[in-house]
Design a protein around this motif. Structure first.
Motif, PDB file in Angstrom:
ATOM      1  N   VAL A 263       5.195  11.372 -10.544  1.00  0.00           N
ATOM      2  CA  VAL A 263       3.725  11.245 -10.614  1.00  0.00           C
ATOM      3  C   VAL A 263       3.134  11.194  -9.208  1.00  0.00           C
ATOM      4  N   GLU A 264       2.044  11.913  -9.043  1.00  0.00           N
ATOM      5  CA  GLU A 264       1.204  11.773  -7.841  1.00  0.00           C
ATOM      6  C   GLU A 264      -0.237  11.633  -8.309  1.00  0.00           C
ATOM      7  N   ARG A 265      -1.129  11.265  -7.389  1.00  0.00           N
ATOM      8  CA  ARG A 265      -2.520  11.019  -7.795  1.00  0.00           C
ATOM      9  C   ARG A 265      -3.225  12.338  -8.126  1.00  0.00           C
ATOM     10  N   GLU A 266      -4.297  12.211  -8.945  1.00  0.00           N
ATOM     11  CA  GLU A 266      -5.118  13.364  -9.306  1.00  0.00           C
ATOM     12  C   GLU A 266      -5.645  14.016  -8.018  1.00  0.00           C
TER      13      GLU A 266
ATOM     14  N   HIS B   1       3.608   4.741  10.764  1.00  0.00           N
ATOM     15  CA  HIS B   1       2.766   5.041   9.587  1.00  0.00           C
ATOM     16  C   HIS B   1       2.523   3.820   8.711  1.00  0.00           C
ATOM     17  N   LYS B   2       3.254   2.744   8.945  1.00  0.00           N
ATOM     18  CA  LYS B   2       3.135   1.579   8.045  1.00  0.00           C
ATOM     19  C   LYS B   2       1.741   0.971   8.136  1.00  0.00           C
ATOM     20  N   VAL B   3       1.166   0.611   6.967  1.00  0.00           N
ATOM     21  CA  VAL B   3      -0.240   0.181   6.948  1.00  0.00           C
ATOM     22  C   VAL B   3      -0.438  -1.321   6.750  1.00  0.00           C
TER      23      VAL B   3
ATOM     24  N   GLY C 144       5.869  10.733  -1.499  1.00  0.00           N
ATOM     25  CA  GLY C 144       5.897   9.836  -0.338  1.00  0.00           C
ATOM     26  C   GLY C 144       7.294   9.700   0.254  1.00  0.00           C
ATOM     27  N   ARG C 145       7.382   8.961   1.380  1.00  0.00           N
ATOM     28  CA  ARG C 145       8.689   8.750   2.021  1.00  0.00           C
ATOM     29  C   ARG C 145       9.668   8.129   1.027  1.00  0.00           C
ATOM     30  N   MET C 146       9.249   7.052   0.355  1.00  0.00           N
ATOM     31  CA  MET C 146      10.148   6.411  -0.614  1.00  0.00           C
ATOM     32  C   MET C 146      10.247   7.216  -1.904  1.00  0.00           C
ATOM     33  N   GLY C 147       9.163   7.863  -2.318  1.00  0.00           N
ATOM     34  CA  GLY C 147       9.206   8.668  -3.551  1.00  0.00           C
ATOM     35  C   GLY C 147      10.311   9.716  -3.477  1.00  0.00           C
TER      36      GLY C 147
ATOM     37  N   VAL D  20       8.697  -2.745  -8.632  1.00  0.00           N
ATOM     38  CA  VAL D  20       7.627  -2.680  -7.632  1.00  0.00           C
ATOM     39  C   VAL D  20       8.191  -2.963  -6.232  1.00  0.00           C
ATOM     40  N   GLY D  21       8.151  -1.928  -5.391  1.00  0.00           N
ATOM     41  CA  GLY D  21       8.542  -2.098  -3.989  1.00  0.00           C
ATOM     42  C   GLY D  21       7.341  -2.152  -3.075  1.00  0.00           C
ATOM     43  N   THR D  22       6.179  -1.823  -3.602  1.00  0.00           N
ATOM     44  CA  THR D  22       4.939  -1.794  -2.806  1.00  0.00           C
ATOM     45  C   THR D  22       4.700  -3.138  -2.118  1.00  0.00           C
ATOM     46  N   THR D  23       4.329  -3.087  -0.845  1.00  0.00           N
ATOM     47  CA  THR D  23       4.029  -4.316  -0.096  1.00  0.00           C
ATOM     48  C   THR D  23       2.537  -4.365   0.236  1.00  0.00           C
ATOM     49  N   GLY D  24       2.099  -5.501   0.751  1.00  0.00           N
ATOM     50  CA  GLY D  24       0.694  -5.638   1.147  1.00  0.00           C
ATOM     51  C   GLY D  24      -0.210  -6.033  -0.002  1.00  0.00           C
TER      52      GLY D  24
ATOM     53  N   LYS E  19       9.873  -7.245  -8.749  1.00  0.00           N
ATOM     54  CA  LYS E  19       9.070  -7.007  -7.540  1.00  0.00           C
ATOM     55  C   LYS E  19       9.752  -7.691  -6.356  1.00  0.00           C
ATOM     56  N   SER E  20       9.883  -6.944  -5.267  1.00  0.00           N
ATOM     57  CA  SER E  20      10.445  -7.530  -4.052  1.00  0.00           C
ATOM     58  C   SER E  20       9.934  -6.780  -2.835  1.00  0.00           C
ATOM     59  N   GLY E  21       9.709  -7.512  -1.756  1.00  0.00           N
ATOM     60  CA  GLY E  21       9.308  -6.892  -0.491  1.00  0.00           C
ATOM     61  C   GLY E  21      10.436  -6.096   0.137  1.00  0.00           C
ATOM     62  N   ASN E  22      11.637  -6.268  -0.373  1.00  0.00           N
ATOM     63  CA  ASN E  22      12.761  -5.471   0.126  1.00  0.00           C
ATOM     64  C   ASN E  22      13.836  -5.400  -0.954  1.00  0.00           C
ATOM     65  N   MET E  23      14.238  -4.180  -1.304  1.00  0.00           N
ATOM     66  CA  MET E  23      15.175  -3.976  -2.412  1.00  0.00           C
ATOM     67  C   MET E  23      16.625  -3.889  -1.935  1.00  0.00           C
ATOM     68  N   SER E  24      16.876  -4.081  -0.641  1.00  0.00           N
ATOM     69  CA  SER E  24      18.258  -3.898  -0.163  1.00  0.00           C
ATOM     70  C   SER E  24      19.065  -5.180  -0.335  1.00  0.00           C
TER      71      SER E  24
HETATM   72  N1  LIG Z   1      10.328  -3.077  -1.186  1.00  0.00           N
HETATM   73  C1  LIG Z   1      11.044  -2.218  -0.448  1.00  0.00           C
HETATM   74  O1  LIG Z   1      12.289  -2.247  -0.406  1.00  0.00           O
HETATM   75  C2  LIG Z   1      10.308  -1.152   0.306  1.00  0.00           C
HETATM   76  C3  LIG Z   1       8.957  -1.091   0.216  1.00  0.00           C
HETATM   77  N2  LIG Z   1       8.264  -0.073   0.806  1.00  0.00           N
HETATM   78  C4  LIG Z   1       6.837  -0.040   0.533  1.00  0.00           C
HETATM   79  O2  LIG Z   1       6.571   1.063  -0.320  1.00  0.00           O
HETATM   80  C5  LIG Z   1       5.246   1.529  -0.101  1.00  0.00           C
HETATM   81  C6  LIG Z   1       5.247   3.027   0.160  1.00  0.00           C
HETATM   82  O3  LIG Z   1       5.904   3.300   1.367  1.00  0.00           O
HETATM   83  P1  LIG Z   1       6.121   4.799   1.862  1.00  0.00           P
HETATM   84  O4  LIG Z   1       6.912   5.576   0.875  1.00  0.00           O
HETATM   85  O5  LIG Z   1       6.600   4.699   3.257  1.00  0.00           O
HETATM   86  O6  LIG Z   1       4.593   5.320   1.863  1.00  0.00           O
HETATM   87  P2  LIG Z   1       4.027   6.801   1.676  1.00  0.00           P
HETATM   88  O7  LIG Z   1       2.609   6.756   2.134  1.00  0.00           O
HETATM   89  O8  LIG Z   1       4.963   7.778   2.321  1.00  0.00           O
HETATM   90  O9  LIG Z   1       4.091   7.047   0.104  1.00  0.00           O
HETATM   91  C7  LIG Z   1       3.212   6.485  -0.839  1.00  0.00           C
HETATM   92  C8  LIG Z   1       2.967   7.527  -1.895  1.00  0.00           C
HETATM   93  O10 LIG Z   1       2.250   6.943  -2.976  1.00  0.00           O
HETATM   94  C9  LIG Z   1       1.206   7.831  -3.331  1.00  0.00           C
HETATM   95  N3  LIG Z   1       0.133   7.176  -4.043  1.00  0.00           N
HETATM   96  C10 LIG Z   1      -0.796   6.307  -3.577  1.00  0.00           C
HETATM   97  N4  LIG Z   1      -1.652   5.972  -4.561  1.00  0.00           N
HETATM   98  C11 LIG Z   1      -1.268   6.651  -5.668  1.00  0.00           C
HETATM   99  C12 LIG Z   1      -1.762   6.721  -7.000  1.00  0.00           C
HETATM  100  N5  LIG Z   1      -2.840   6.029  -7.398  1.00  0.00           N
HETATM  101  N6  LIG Z   1      -1.122   7.521  -7.880  1.00  0.00           N
HETATM  102  C13 LIG Z   1      -0.032   8.219  -7.507  1.00  0.00           C
HETATM  103  N7  LIG Z   1       0.487   8.210  -6.251  1.00  0.00           N
HETATM  104  C14 LIG Z   1      -0.129   7.414  -5.349  1.00  0.00           C
HETATM  105  C15 LIG Z   1       0.740   8.402  -1.984  1.00  0.00           C
HETATM  106  O11 LIG Z   1      -0.067   9.538  -2.167  1.00  0.00           O
HETATM  107  P3  LIG Z   1      -1.267   9.824  -1.097  1.00  0.00           P
HETATM  108  O12 LIG Z   1      -0.570  10.206   0.167  1.00  0.00           O
HETATM  109  O13 LIG Z   1      -2.034  10.908  -1.764  1.00  0.00           O
HETATM  110  O14 LIG Z   1      -2.036   8.531  -0.962  1.00  0.00           O
HETATM  111  C16 LIG Z   1       2.115   8.702  -1.356  1.00  0.00           C
HETATM  112  O15 LIG Z   1       2.644   9.922  -1.806  1.00  0.00           O
HETATM  113  C17 LIG Z   1       4.682   0.681   1.050  1.00  0.00           C
HETATM  114  O16 LIG Z   1       3.952  -0.398   0.513  1.00  0.00           O
HETATM  115  C18 LIG Z   1       5.956   0.159   1.736  1.00  0.00           C
HETATM  116  O17 LIG Z   1       5.755  -1.010   2.452  1.00  0.00           O
HETATM  117  C19 LIG Z   1       8.876   0.886   1.532  1.00  0.00           C
HETATM  118  C20 LIG Z   1      10.237   0.857   1.672  1.00  0.00           C
HETATM  119  C21 LIG Z   1      11.076  -0.170   1.083  1.00  0.00           C
END
Ligand SMILES: NC(=O)C1=CN([C@@H]2O[C@H](COP(=O)(O)OP(=O)(O)OC[C@H]3O[C@@H](n4cnc5c(N)ncnc54)[C@H](OP(=O)(O)O)[C@@H]3O)[C@@H](O)[C@H]2O)C=CC1
Ligand SMILES: O=C(O)C1=N[C@H](C(=O)O)C[C@H](O)C1
Length: 272
Positions: free
Chosen positions: A37-40, A163-165, A15-18, A101-105, A125-130
């Protein structure tokens, strides 16, 4: 790389952040990319993680077996999606490792599960790591405390790439929480997240959110404190995703020697 470098797993590695996290780990002394790691079923499984991130081959192949990676690692950096993060929190708890955990939503139910996992894992866990946004949160709390709800209205404005969801962004909610804390109120009871149609005048004491999406914007956030005849604006612009990745690695290194629990970036940065 030092012998004591912290072994880190990046989930959502393609992913973008990965990809940004893989580059950050490569550049930071004291951290080592142990697994990616990526998904199956992902087309990236088996690919070299360094090549994915534009570094050239580093000898770490992307896997779809997270638990196998976690049990031999010390920490996981997770910027994926809420359902995946809840699953990874459970696996991090089983492996007794650090989970950043940086994941939001995430929903309230997701957050409860993450909290439960923090009985065994060290979770940051934080909505923003900066650093900048977390400082902005502290400034927002101070401003909200100083400028009372009768004469000052608070609005949080954010813009992100197309692309943000999720909306409002995790950062906007973090800033809203900071404003609510400054005012000594509950954000859930005072937030206005959507306005449409004949809304009537603004209710005093509420905290409003406005969301913009478009193009490749990495992250723009402003807290507007609007009074009669004047406005205070506190804002942050992200121009490079590496600010989030560096913060995530810093959080993992900080949590390495902590007890299990749920921590925030304010704890990591000493701003709490
Ligand atoms: N807290 C912070 O500082 C920041 C938080 N974020 C958050 O990070 C999250 C990701 O953002 P971003 O990188 O732009 O998104 P991307 O969609 O670019 O990346 C997410 C990645 O996670 C993968 N993924 C999803 N489910 C699984 C799973 N079960 N197992 C393994 N891999 C999985 C996706 O694969 P696939 O495409 O196959 O679904 C994709 O490669 C968002 O929630 C965003 O808001 C982003 C930037 C900063
Ligand atoms: O999805 C993103 O890109 C970002 N998400 C985080 C958020 O929801 O606030 C952090 C950053 O603004 C980028």
């Amino acid at each position: 790389m030092s012998g004591n470098a912290m072994k880190l797993v990046v989930v959502g590695a393609a992913g973008r952040m990965g990809q940004t996290l893989i580059r950050a780990i490569n550049a930071i002394e004291g951290a080592e990319l142990f697994a990616a790691v990526e998904r199956e079923g992902s087309p990236f499984v088996g690919r070299d993680a360094g090549e994915l991130a534009g570094l050239g081959p580093i000898g770490v192949a992307v896997t779809d077996k997270p638990l196998e990676a976690f049990v031999a690692a010390e920490g996981v950096l997770d910027f994926t999606a809420p359902a995946a993060t809840v699953e990874f929190a459970g696996l991090a708890a089983q492996a007794r490792i650090v989970h950043v955990v940086g994941t939001t939503g995430c929903s309230a139910a997701d957050d409860e599960k993450i909290k439960a996992a923090a009985r065994h894992a060290r979770i940051v866990k934080s909505g923003n790591m900066s650093l900048g946004v977390n400082l902005l949160g502290v400034l927002t709390e101070t401003a909200a405390r100083a400028l009372g709800p009768k004469d000052w209205d608070i609005e949080v404005l954010e813009m992100h790439h197309k692309h943000k969801v999720d909306a409002p962004s995790g950062t906007a909610l973090l800033l809203g929480q900071a404003a609510a804390k400054g005012r000594g109120i509950s954000l859930a009871e005072h937030s206005v997240r959507v306005r449409d149609g004949h809304t009537g005048p603004r209710a005093a004491g509420t905290i409003g959110f406005a969301t913009l999406r478009g193009g490749s914007v990495i992250g723009e956030h402003s807290v507007l404190l609007a009074g009669e005849g004047e406005m205070v604006t506190l804002s942050h612009s992200a121009t490079d995703r590496s600010i989030f990745a560096r913060g995530a690695v810093q959080a993992a290194l900080w949590a390495r020697d902590r007890k299990p629990g749920l921590y925030s970036m304010l704890d990591v940065l000493g701003l709490g």
